[in-house]
Write a protein that holds these residues in place. Structure first.
Motif, PDB file in Angstrom:
ATOM      1  N   ILE A   1      19.401 -23.869  37.785  1.00 31.71           N
ATOM      2  CA  ILE A   1      19.484 -22.430  37.578  1.00 31.71           C
ATOM      3  C   ILE A   1      20.565 -22.173  36.542  1.00 31.71           C
ATOM      4  CG2 ILE A   1      18.683 -21.887  39.913  1.00 31.71           C
ATOM      5  CD1 ILE A   1      21.559 -21.222  40.665  1.00 31.71           C
TER       6      ILE A   1
ATOM      7  N   GLY B   1      25.057 -17.960  37.103  1.00 27.61           N
ATOM      8  CA  GLY B   1      24.584 -17.527  38.416  1.00 27.61           C
ATOM      9  C   GLY B   1      25.064 -18.455  39.522  1.00 27.61           C
ATOM     10  N   MET B   2      25.055 -19.746  39.228  1.00 29.17           N
ATOM     11  CA  MET B   2      25.511 -20.710  40.225  1.00 29.17           C
ATOM     12  C   MET B   2      26.986 -20.505  40.552  1.00 29.17           C
ATOM     13  SD  MET B   2      24.809 -23.143  42.261  1.00 29.17           S
ATOM     14  CE  MET B   2      23.459 -24.292  41.981  1.00 29.17           C
TER      15      MET B   2
ATOM     16  N   ALA C   1      28.703 -17.922  40.041  1.00 32.35           N
ATOM     17  CA  ALA C   1      28.899 -16.608  40.653  1.00 32.35           C
ATOM     18  C   ALA C   1      28.667 -16.703  42.167  1.00 32.35           C
ATOM     19  CB  ALA C   1      27.965 -15.580  40.026  1.00 32.35           C
ATOM     20  N   SER C   2      27.758 -17.572  42.547  1.00 35.62           N
ATOM     21  CA  SER C   2      27.531 -17.785  43.979  1.00 35.62           C
ATOM     22  C   SER C   2      28.697 -18.537  44.621  1.00 35.62           C
ATOM     23  CB  SER C   2      26.238 -18.574  44.206  1.00 35.62           C
ATOM     24  OG  SER C   2      25.121 -17.796  43.817  1.00 35.62           O
TER      25      SER C   2
ATOM     26  N   GLU D   1      18.871 -13.264  36.545  1.00 36.17           N
ATOM     27  CA  GLU D   1      19.572 -14.260  37.367  1.00 36.17           C
ATOM     28  C   GLU D   1      18.849 -14.455  38.706  1.00 36.17           C
ATOM     29  OE1 GLU D   1      22.055 -16.232  36.723  1.00 36.17           O
ATOM     30  OE2 GLU D   1      22.748 -15.438  34.816  1.00 36.17           O
TER      31      GLU D   1
END
Lengths: 192, 192
Positions: free
Chosen positions: B99, B103-104, B106-107, B162
DNA sequence: AGCTACCTATCTATGAGTAGGTAAAACGCG
DNA sequence: CGCGTTTTACCTACTCATAGATAGGTAGCT
């Protein structure tokens, strides 16, 4: 009332820890510290971390489905239903330190055992199916009007919500989430 | 050409590993195995994992910004620019095992040091700023027409992208991503 | 001589998981 | 009812693997 057994306390805390830190960044030790029982005792309830992860996602999913049912019986108008749905999603943010469990585990997807993956996909399916249903009834009532199929549109809406929760957290700004919500309305009345 | 020093190989691999597994599920050992140098030697290039994470996000961000510049000089029409942007995003999926790095991370946000967080926020800002710019020019040329501010709309579009990448991966179904793309067009021509 | 780009060896902390023990509650039965 | 047997719900004490990180060494190029 809410059962307050050690098991449910473990599960609730696990859900919360995964929401904030992710599957690979929380441990039995974290649970141990907070709940006040030894890590070995947690293995009594959940033999492996996989069991715990699966149960946590299943619980979250179940709660979510119950909330969806409650929305269904509380309001009828499709627009209203979607608004309630987005409120539900924004509720998981909770002071911008947690994201949706489904979104988190979807990010951790490649590091997880199959049994958990199935739960995550199930969660996505549940939500998208519910949104699809709402969209369809909205189309029948002619309150919605869009080109894509309801299924695809539901996928887009859910993706938008998941993405918005994540971005709201990193900027500690809940308004980011609500702004995205507004654009959903635009999405659904797009046809000339 | 592309520099193929150990440093860049480390960085590229780190980016890839984080994209697939996340920040907390990859280790110096993984890099060591693949690159063929000892973990202690990696500390020579990146004293701490924080340094590596920061550099990885910075590199990814830089590459992304270069791609955005290339789009800017290649095509002029706002609609076309957005299409290229979504292709760029879909390219990061790559056979549904990765991904977006942004986004990763952010997780993983809550488990990361500040220096990396800044890079992640920077990445979001870069992208949203670029999209905002495109939207504004699209509005001036009257090809877009929407109610929200361009800034908010850019946030929504990026969140959608995202979220769509993440869902495409868990279902191993790239079409999920492209479907979301189509709905963006709907988003941008919503006003009556 | 000194810097570069590695190495071996080691440290401390933490991870999930297991073996085996125990006090107390619950259960079965004559 | 009461006595023995399970079962429940934990515990202590460990294992083995892995984590990031450090100290100190070295071969070779400059």
């Amino acid at each position: 009332m809410t059962e307050n057994t050690v098991l449910t306390k473990l599960l609730d805390l696990a859900v919360e820890l995964i929401q904030t830190r992710g599957y690979n960044a929380f441990s039995y030790r974290d649970l141990s510290r907070e709940i006040g029982i030894k890590t070995s005792s947690i293995h009594y309830y959940f033999p492996s971390k996989e069991d715990l992860g699966k149960a946590a996602m299943a619980r979250y999913r179940e709660n979510f489905n119950q909330s969806l049912s409650r929305i269904d019986s509380a309001v009828q108008a499709p627009t209203e239903k979607l608004m309630r749905f987005s409120e539900l999603a924004s509720g998981t943010l909770k002071s911008c330190d947690k994201i949706c469990l489904g979104g988190m585990l979807a990010s951790d997807f490649h590091t997880m055992p199959d049994s958990i993956r199935e739960q995550v996909r199930g969660f996505y399916n549940d939500n998208e199916a519910w949104i699809t249903k709402v969209l369809k009834s909205g189309c029948e009532q002619a309150v919605f009007n869009f080109e894509e199929t309801p299924e695809k549109m539901a996928q887009a809406i859910f993706a938008l919500l998941e993405g918005a929760i994540i971005s709201a957290r990193i900027f500690k700004d809940e308004s980011r989430f609500h702004a995205s919500m507004n654009s959903i309305n635009a999405l659904l009345t797009s046809k000339p």
